[in-house]
Design a protein around this motif. Sequence first.
Motif, PDB file in Angstrom:
ATOM      1  N   SER A 178       5.029 -44.085  35.888  1.00  0.00           N
ATOM      2  CA  SER A 178       5.181 -43.481  37.200  1.00  0.00           C
ATOM      3  C   SER A 178       4.300 -44.223  38.193  1.00  0.00           C
ATOM      4  O   SER A 178       3.099 -44.293  38.024  1.00  0.00           O
ATOM      5  N   VAL A 179       4.919 -44.810  39.201  1.00  0.00           N
ATOM      6  CA  VAL A 179       4.154 -45.501  40.251  1.00  0.00           C
ATOM      7  C   VAL A 179       3.794 -44.456  41.298  1.00  0.00           C
ATOM      8  O   VAL A 179       4.668 -43.824  41.871  1.00  0.00           O
ATOM      9  N   TYR A 180       2.496 -44.232  41.499  1.00  0.00           N
ATOM     10  CA  TYR A 180       2.132 -43.200  42.479  1.00  0.00           C
ATOM     11  C   TYR A 180       1.555 -43.768  43.753  1.00  0.00           C
ATOM     12  O   TYR A 180       1.292 -43.027  44.688  1.00  0.00           O
ATOM     13  N   GLU A 181       1.350 -45.074  43.811  1.00  0.00           N
ATOM     14  CA  GLU A 181       0.868 -45.647  45.064  1.00  0.00           C
ATOM     15  C   GLU A 181       1.291 -47.103  45.133  1.00  0.00           C
ATOM     16  O   GLU A 181       1.031 -47.860  44.216  1.00  0.00           O
ATOM     17  N   GLN A 182       1.981 -47.496  46.201  1.00  0.00           N
ATOM     18  CA  GLN A 182       2.332 -48.889  46.432  1.00  0.00           C
ATOM     19  C   GLN A 182       2.739 -48.999  47.882  1.00  0.00           C
ATOM     20  O   GLN A 182       3.107 -48.019  48.505  1.00  0.00           O
ATOM     21  N   ALA A 183       2.663 -50.207  48.437  1.00  0.00           N
ATOM     22  CA  ALA A 183       3.120 -50.422  49.816  1.00  0.00           C
ATOM     23  C   ALA A 183       3.818 -51.774  49.898  1.00  0.00           C
ATOM     24  O   ALA A 183       3.582 -52.549  50.808  1.00  0.00           O
ATOM     25  N   ASP A 184       4.663 -52.061  48.905  1.00  0.00           N
ATOM     26  CA  ASP A 184       5.430 -53.299  48.955  1.00  0.00           C
ATOM     27  C   ASP A 184       6.599 -53.137  49.929  1.00  0.00           C
ATOM     28  O   ASP A 184       6.819 -52.061  50.467  1.00  0.00           O
ATOM     29  N   THR A 185       7.345 -54.252  50.133  1.00  0.00           N
ATOM     30  CA  THR A 185       8.407 -54.260  51.140  1.00  0.00           C
ATOM     31  C   THR A 185       9.360 -53.069  50.998  1.00  0.00           C
ATOM     32  O   THR A 185       9.967 -52.891  49.939  1.00  0.00           O
TER      33      THR A 185
END
Lengths: 268, 218
Positions: free
Chosen positions: A180-187
């Motif tokens: 589970s990805v809970y934080e990212q700011a990719d495109t």
Amino acid sequence: MADLNPISWWKRFLALPNDSSTKTFLVAFIVASVSAVAVAVTAISLKPLQEENIAREREQRMADMLASVPGLADILGDAEADSLQTRIVDLASGTFDDSIDAGTFDVAAAAADPARSVALPAEEDIAGIGRKPTHAPVHLLRRDGELKLLVIPGWAAGYSSTIRAYVALEADLNTIAAVSVYEQADTPGLGSRIAEPAWLSLWAGKQVADDTGTIRIQVARGPAANEFEVDGITGATRSTTGVANIVRFWLGPLGFGPFIDNLREGKV
Amino acid sequence: MANANLRTLLTPIVDGNPITLQILGICSALAVTTSLSTALTMSIALTTVAVAASLVVSLIRHHVPTSIRLIVQLTIIASMVIVVDQILKAYAYELSQRLSIFVGLIITNCVVLARAEGFAMRNPPLPSALDALGNGLGYSLILMIVGTIREFFGAGTLFGHAMVTTVDAGGWFQPLGLMLLAPSAFFIIAMLIWALRTWKPEQVEEAEFRLRTGNRGR
């Protein structure tokens, strides 16, 4: 006798020509002070609410992930089962360190603190994170004293942001139960698809290491060919590789590897 | 007087729109219009900051030394932006995550500074606030139009609610991925400017130079 009345001081200040140095300094000082107070008061008074939001987001992701693991809802709903237990692990020795309170431990803050983290040499830093904390939390789910699920946090560099995720392992400690990805700011629209349930669900059931213990899990270019591969996303190679690096690094010898070995051999 | 105020408020919405006529605030207009909810939050945040900043700048305009006026304005704008950002993080956490740095970047948004420097420094508080509100609404209008087009064609939703069934969900609508990327906002804004200037030819700028015709380079 000097005039000490603040109101007449204020009037004299306002009456000064705008371009005098005194007024320039005083205006700059007053504007800066008032702004600083306004910013400080808002930031401090809203801090508890913001921290609550961040904690809620993290718990929500954890709950969502646990709910997505097949059969886990039954275990969680079972009154006999212990609830999810969080303990701190000393990454180097792979043992529990109960001297640290798991409830207040912030692993991201620890990773940024030179006293509680170690620098990674570039050739070993497959996750691209620069430093790793000496201690990190694990979440264990047991029933009748038997381990059912191990959840570890991890992070790695994505395309334009740091990706933070939870990785859940099944009782054999080699099969992925969920990611589970809970934080990212990719495109947005490309890299950000790594946080979508449709792609994350592909991770369930994959094997981390082969029989010799070599970590083989990776993201395929195109469709997955075996149980060590996950389908890639076109246009999001570096973001998906980032997620794979989380699994590879944090389950590897520099991450939770020693702990998982101990757990498998029943030493902890 | 009331008429003059009304004109101050309404002129920037179409006739002097900050994005299409003044070509300001383009960067944020590209970044936050992938969905309507972020566009709306950004619009509200920017309008609030613009009105509050213009009001304060106008109130102290007689006492701001010329030599430091820009930095005084920027300090005021920057503090308000931080306050708004903190409030969003406390009360609209999910939206503030999606807006990421763009709320913070309102500080550098020319719309706010242009109104503070160009209008509020020379006008009383009420017209200044109305002018900033008008510009904020003009900016918001363009953001909402671009946001609607991008979210609908890019994801088939509006405010996150599905409008048409996409192919992924078993329907017929194939989302246009380009719409979610920054270039599409350039195209949409350019077409809006084109449409607006066809409708109101007085907005067309004087050509700074003419394209040379003839056989040079042959």
